[in-house]
Design a protein around this motif. Structure first.
Motif, PDB file in Angstrom:
ATOM      1  N   ASN A  14       0.718  -1.465   0.028  1.00 12.79           N
ATOM      2  CA  ASN A  14      -0.032  -0.061  -0.129  1.00 12.79           C
ATOM      3  C   ASN A  14       0.802   1.187   0.007  1.00 12.79           C
ATOM      4  OD1 ASN A  14      -2.519  -1.342  -0.224  1.00 12.79           O
ATOM      5  ND2 ASN A  14      -2.397  -1.563   2.012  1.00 12.79           N
ATOM      6  N   GLU A  33      10.697   3.007   5.226  1.00 12.05           N
ATOM      7  CA  GLU A  33      10.212   1.579   5.597  1.00 12.05           C
ATOM      8  C   GLU A  33      11.170   1.167   6.549  1.00 12.05           C
ATOM      9  OE1 GLU A  33       8.114  -1.009   5.284  1.00 12.05           O
ATOM     10  OE2 GLU A  33       9.759  -1.927   6.669  1.00 12.05           O
ATOM     11  N   SER A  42       3.250  -8.091   3.278  1.00 15.02           N
ATOM     12  CA  SER A  42       3.219  -8.157   2.006  1.00 15.02           C
ATOM     13  C   SER A  42       4.059  -8.963   1.107  1.00 15.02           C
ATOM     14  CB  SER A  42       3.417  -6.593   1.064  1.00 15.02           C
ATOM     15  OG  SER A  42       2.534  -5.745   1.632  1.00 15.02           O
ATOM     16  N   SER A  46      -1.183 -14.946   0.229  1.00 13.54           N
ATOM     17  CA  SER A  46      -1.456 -16.259  -0.314  1.00 13.54           C
ATOM     18  C   SER A  46      -0.977 -15.976  -1.921  1.00 13.54           C
ATOM     19  CB  SER A  46      -2.862 -16.622  -0.477  1.00 13.54           C
ATOM     20  OG  SER A  46      -3.136 -17.080   0.977  1.00 13.54           O
ATOM     21  N   LEU A  48      -2.590 -14.248  -4.318  1.00  9.51           N
ATOM     22  CA  LEU A  48      -3.498 -14.245  -5.146  1.00  9.51           C
ATOM     23  C   LEU A  48      -3.922 -12.951  -5.498  1.00  9.51           C
ATOM     24  CD1 LEU A  48      -5.697 -17.068  -3.791  1.00  9.51           C
ATOM     25  CD2 LEU A  48      -3.790 -17.196  -5.432  1.00  9.51           C
ATOM     26  N   GLY A 354      -6.998  -3.494   3.531  1.00 12.28           N
ATOM     27  CA  GLY A 354      -6.588  -3.505   1.934  1.00 12.28           C
ATOM     28  C   GLY A 354      -6.186  -4.895   1.579  1.00 12.28           C
ATOM     29  N   ILE A 356      -3.456  -7.279  -1.357  1.00  8.87           N
ATOM     30  CA  ILE A 356      -2.541  -6.867  -2.433  1.00  8.87           C
ATOM     31  C   ILE A 356      -3.329  -6.341  -3.714  1.00  8.87           C
ATOM     32  CG2 ILE A 356      -0.744  -7.973  -3.949  1.00  8.87           C
ATOM     33  CD1 ILE A 356       0.290  -8.101  -1.313  1.00  8.87           C
ATOM     34  N   THR A 357      -4.290  -7.368  -3.921  1.00 12.91           N
ATOM     35  CA  THR A 357      -5.054  -7.115  -5.227  1.00 12.91           C
ATOM     36  C   THR A 357      -5.600  -5.694  -5.553  1.00 12.91           C
ATOM     37  OG1 THR A 357      -6.070  -9.313  -4.866  1.00 12.91           O
ATOM     38  CG2 THR A 357      -7.153  -8.069  -6.559  1.00 12.91           C
TER      39      THR A 357
HETATM   40  C1  LIG Z   1      -2.030 -14.894   5.327  1.00 14.99           C
HETATM   41  C2  LIG Z   1      -2.778 -13.892   4.539  1.00 14.99           C
HETATM   42  C3  LIG Z   1      -2.856 -14.064   3.072  1.00 14.99           C
HETATM   43  C4  LIG Z   1      -3.138 -13.132   2.457  1.00 14.99           C
HETATM   44  N1  LIG Z   1      -3.522 -13.458   1.040  1.00 14.99           N
HETATM   45  C5  LIG Z   1      -3.698 -12.315   0.133  1.00 14.99           C
HETATM   46  C6  LIG Z   1      -4.119 -12.615  -1.218  1.00 14.99           C
HETATM   47  O1  LIG Z   1      -3.971 -13.861  -1.759  1.00 14.99           O
HETATM   48  N2  LIG Z   1      -4.261 -11.688  -2.025  1.00 14.99           N
HETATM   49  C7  LIG Z   1      -4.580 -10.325  -1.677  1.00 14.99           C
HETATM   50  O2  LIG Z   1      -4.860  -9.820  -2.362  1.00 14.99           O
HETATM   51  N3  LIG Z   1      -4.202 -10.020  -0.283  1.00 14.99           N
HETATM   52  C8  LIG Z   1      -3.857 -10.808   0.731  1.00 14.99           C
HETATM   53  N4  LIG Z   1      -3.654 -10.948   1.712  1.00 14.99           N
HETATM   54  C9  LIG Z   1      -3.540  -9.410   2.184  1.00 14.99           C
HETATM   55  C10 LIG Z   1      -2.591  -8.544   1.853  1.00 14.99           C
HETATM   56  O3  LIG Z   1      -1.277  -9.077   2.061  1.00 14.99           O
HETATM   57  C11 LIG Z   1      -2.310  -7.359   2.738  1.00 14.99           C
HETATM   58  O4  LIG Z   1      -3.437  -6.790   2.596  1.00 14.99           O
HETATM   59  C12 LIG Z   1      -1.243  -6.376   2.250  1.00 14.99           C
HETATM   60  O5  LIG Z   1       0.116  -7.221   1.987  1.00 14.99           O
HETATM   61  C13 LIG Z   1      -1.028  -5.094   3.247  1.00 14.99           C
HETATM   62  O6  LIG Z   1      -0.082  -4.369   3.015  1.00 14.99           O
HETATM   63  P1  LIG Z   1       0.421  -2.996   3.792  1.00 14.99           P
HETATM   64  O7  LIG Z   1       1.368  -2.360   2.843  1.00 14.99           O
HETATM   65  O8  LIG Z   1      -0.764  -2.438   4.267  1.00 14.99           O
HETATM   66  O9  LIG Z   1       1.102  -3.739   4.889  1.00 14.99           O
HETATM   67  P2  LIG Z   1       2.527  -4.224   5.156  1.00 14.99           P
HETATM   68  O10 LIG Z   1       3.302  -5.053   3.868  1.00 14.99           O
HETATM   69  O11 LIG Z   1       2.744  -4.891   6.347  1.00 14.99           O
HETATM   70  O12 LIG Z   1       3.602  -2.952   5.003  1.00 14.99           O
HETATM   71  C14 LIG Z   1       3.572  -2.166   6.291  1.00 14.99           C
HETATM   72  C15 LIG Z   1       5.072  -1.854   6.462  1.00 14.99           C
HETATM   73  O13 LIG Z   1       4.995  -0.789   7.478  1.00 14.99           O
HETATM   74  C16 LIG Z   1       6.376  -0.640   8.061  1.00 14.99           C
HETATM   75  N5  LIG Z   1       6.607   0.258   9.184  1.00 14.99           N
HETATM   76  C17 LIG Z   1       5.834  -0.021  10.361  1.00 14.99           C
HETATM   77  N6  LIG Z   1       6.056   1.076  11.065  1.00 14.99           N
HETATM   78  C18 LIG Z   1       7.075   1.496  10.573  1.00 14.99           C
HETATM   79  C19 LIG Z   1       7.609   2.942  10.906  1.00 14.99           C
HETATM   80  N7  LIG Z   1       7.611   3.412  12.098  1.00 14.99           N
HETATM   81  N8  LIG Z   1       8.712   3.393  10.195  1.00 14.99           N
HETATM   82  C20 LIG Z   1       8.800   2.844   8.839  1.00 14.99           C
HETATM   83  N9  LIG Z   1       8.131   1.616   8.363  1.00 14.99           N
HETATM   84  C21 LIG Z   1       7.330   1.157   9.292  1.00 14.99           C
HETATM   85  C22 LIG Z   1       6.664  -2.110   8.240  1.00 14.99           C
HETATM   86  O14 LIG Z   1       7.843  -2.795   8.281  1.00 14.99           O
HETATM   87  C23 LIG Z   1       5.996  -2.884   7.082  1.00 14.99           C
HETATM   88  O15 LIG Z   1       6.803  -3.406   5.966  1.00 14.99           O
HETATM   89  C24 LIG Z   1      -3.079 -11.910   2.766  1.00 14.99           C
HETATM   90  C25 LIG Z   1      -2.895 -11.464   4.118  1.00 14.99           C
HETATM   91  C26 LIG Z   1      -2.446 -12.438   4.986  1.00 14.99           C
HETATM   92  C27 LIG Z   1      -1.856 -12.242   6.408  1.00 14.99           C
END
Ligand SMILES: Cc1cc2nc3c(=O)[nH]c(=O)nc-3n(C[C@H](O)[C@H](O)[C@H](O)COP(=O)(O)OP(=O)(O)OC[C@H]3O[C@@H](n4cnc5c(N)ncnc54)[C@H](O)[C@@H]3O)c2cc1C
Length: 495
Positions: A14, A33, A42, A46, A48, A354, A356-357
């Motif tokens: 995101n 990050e 992320s 899975s 997908l 949110g 990945i999709t």
């Molecule tokens: C088991 C599982 C299966 C899933 N399967 C799917 C799927 O098949 N298809 C799909 O579309 N979605 C899927 N999802 C959902 C998807 O993976 C998540 O919604 C998405 O990865 C969230 O991304 P994000 O950027 O919000 O969070 P994150 O990827 O967690 O990124 C947040 C980042 O913020 C950083 N951060 C935190 N605090 C600080 C700080 N103070 N300073 C700097 N950086 C910081 C962290 O290190 C982290 O890297 C799945 C989720 C899970 C758990």
């Protein structure tokens, strides 16, 4: 004047997606990050790119429709990292009825506005190869389309595109403190080196950490906590069957478990679903979860899968916007954007949930919410390929052939892996090498020094783990000694 128009905390899908979209609109963007890109949820999904068939049961039609439409948009933008995948859904007399599944899939096809992906068909498991590995109590199945992605690399190419549009991407940089006045003043901590920058707008895209960042970094906790954390684990075993389709299996507890062809020689199985408390950075699969996943496989397949077969397991934490529902699987998967505007103070946008999709749509919506702070700009990301993705959505095989013609010393498997990972950017990895020795030291599997250097120079890789588990999945094929050798090489290059 502030140093940046927009600062984003969090280098997951995101944060990276928002940084790319904003930088492409001409904004001065900073992304921080705390670890490696995609080191949070992320890289633990899975993988997908899907509408989420089972969300139909929870009447999440809007999410499913948006997500389904994104499949083909993302497939065109990153055909190296995203591939269409057919899913086999065996009818289980102990699970949902065939009629209910057929109706669900009709709706899925209808909501999907497909141009590329084929629709649903029925399979006779006594004759179709998809039936061979299954127990003979399964006679009939449906087969439908979704897509499979390299989730971690998708984050990296978004960050690359942001950087190529002028964004500053700082990995291993924690936002330690953010002070709010007419601008945001961020105190950044890059492994002991402190720095201060200012930004007009701040986006908290810290995923599972979003509320702890609000509390400890911004010191602006929400009036009531909105976040529900939900853990999901996956296991990887040696390839279980020959064909190239995935299975979606209904478990006895009404959850679904996927078995997906993975990295040519493996099968990815997941996921579990349970409430989570604690540090999202320390999440790991438990023995019980591994036994559960093996158990679901054993209900369906002729052969037994046991915890001893597991070659890799990983877990991640979903951050779900809590709408007050009971069970984790009942909480909505849609994202929520909360804009905090105060007179005389710089705005804050918080991202909850949110998938990945839907990350690209989330980024567009985030910039729409902030539109009144910036000069007018148009949505643009739906039409533009991500780095390496500037070829036809069905052109991967042709690109692999092109790679082999240009660098004929590569084996088929090596050419395929590199083309899938880097798309048209494979050129920047291999340059004018005319033999394998030109690519330098070999660390294990087919990883060479030329590729590692590229990853360090262009993709922010710093450690062996970044290379082996996020920029690639070569960790599945590396011994501990090979990994140490790679770590030594990278530490020396980092100095
Ligand atoms: C088991 C599982 C299966 C899933 N399967 C799917 C799927 O098949 N298809 C799909 O579309 N979605 C899927 N999802 C959902 C998807 O993976 C998540 O919604 C998405 O990865 C969230 O991304 P994000 O950027 O919000 O969070 P994150 O990827 O967690 O990124 C947040 C980042 O913020 C950083 N951060 C935190 N605090 C600080 C700080 N103070 N300073 C700097 N950086 C910081 C962290 O290190 C982290 O890297 C799945 C989720 C899970 C758990």
């Amino acid at each position: 004047m502030a140093d940046f128009d927009l600062a984003v905390i969090g280098g997951g899908i995101n944060g990276a997606g928002i940084a790319r979209d904003a930088a492409g609109r001409g904004l001065r963007v900073l992304l921080v990050e705390q670890n490696d890109l995609a080191s949070g949820t992320s890289s633990a999904s899975s993988k997908l790119i899907h509408g989420g068939l089972r969300y139909l049961e929870h009447y999440e039609f809007r999410l499913v429709r948006t997500a389904l439409a994104e499949r083909e948009v993302l497939l065109r933008a990153a055909p190296h990292l995203i591939q269409p995948l057919r899913f086999v859904l065996p009818i289980n007399p102990a699970g949902r009825s065939a009629l209910l599944l057929r109706l669900g899939l009709l709706l899925y096809d209808w909501l999907g506005r497909r141009r590329i992906l084929p629709g649903t068909r029925e399979l006779d498991l006594s004759t179709d190869p998809a039936g061979h590995p299954l127990r003979d109590i399964f006679h009939q199945a449906y087969e439908y389309s979704d897509c499979f992605a390299d989730d971690a690399r998708l984050v990296v190419v978004n960050a690359m595109d942001a950087a190529e549009h002028g964004a500053s991407i700082r990995t291993r940089t924690r936002c330690a403190r953010a002070e709010r006045s007419d601008v945001w003043r961020l105190i950044l901590n890059a492994r002991g080196h402190r720095d201060a920058v200012t930004a007009r707008v701040l986006i908290n895209a810290a995923g599972a950490w979003v509320e702890s960042v609000a509390e400890t970094v911004l010191r602006q906790p929400p009036a009531r906590p909105h976040l529900r954390l939900d853990k999901g684990s996956h296991i990887v075993v040696r390839r279980l069957y020959e064909h190239d389709r995935a299975y979606i299996l209904q478990a006895a507890d009404r959850r679904v478990v996927f078995a997906i062809p993975f990295q040519r020689d493996f099968t990815l199985i997941g996921t579990t679903d349970a409430g989570f408390t604690g540090d999202p950075g320390a999440v790991a699969p438990t023995g019980d979860e591994i036994v559960y996943l093996c158990g679901v496989m054993n209900e369906y397949f002729r052969f037994a899968v046991s915890p001893a077969d597991v070659v890799w397991a990983f877990a991640g934490v979903r951050s779900l916007y809590d709408d007050g529902a009971g069970k984790p699987q009942d909480i909505g998967r849609e994202y929520t954007l909360a804009l905090d505007e105060r007179f005389g103070e710089a705005p804050l946008l918080t991202v909850y949930g949110g998938k990945i999709t839907t990350y690209r749509r989330l980024a567009e919506d985030a910039l729409d919410r902030l539109a009144h702070f910036f000069p007018r700009s148009e949505r643009w990301t739906a039409q533009h390929p991500l780095p390496g993705g500037d070829f036809a959505y069905d052109g991967l095989d042709a690109l692999v052939e092109q790679t082999l013609r240009r660098w004929p010393f590569l084996g088929d498997g090596h050419a395929l892996r590199l083309t899938r990972a880097y798309g048209t950017r494979v050129e920047a990895v291999l340059k004018d090498a005319s033999g394998i020795d030109d690519l330098g030291q070999r660390f294990g599997a087919d990883l060479t020094a030329a590729e590692v250097r590229y990853l360090m120079e262009r993709e922010w890789a710093r450690t062996a783990e970044d290379v082996l588990w996020r920029r690639s999945k070569l960790g599945l094929r590396f011994s501990a000694a090979q990994r140490d050798q790679l770590e030594d090489f990278m530490s020396a290059a980092n100095r």
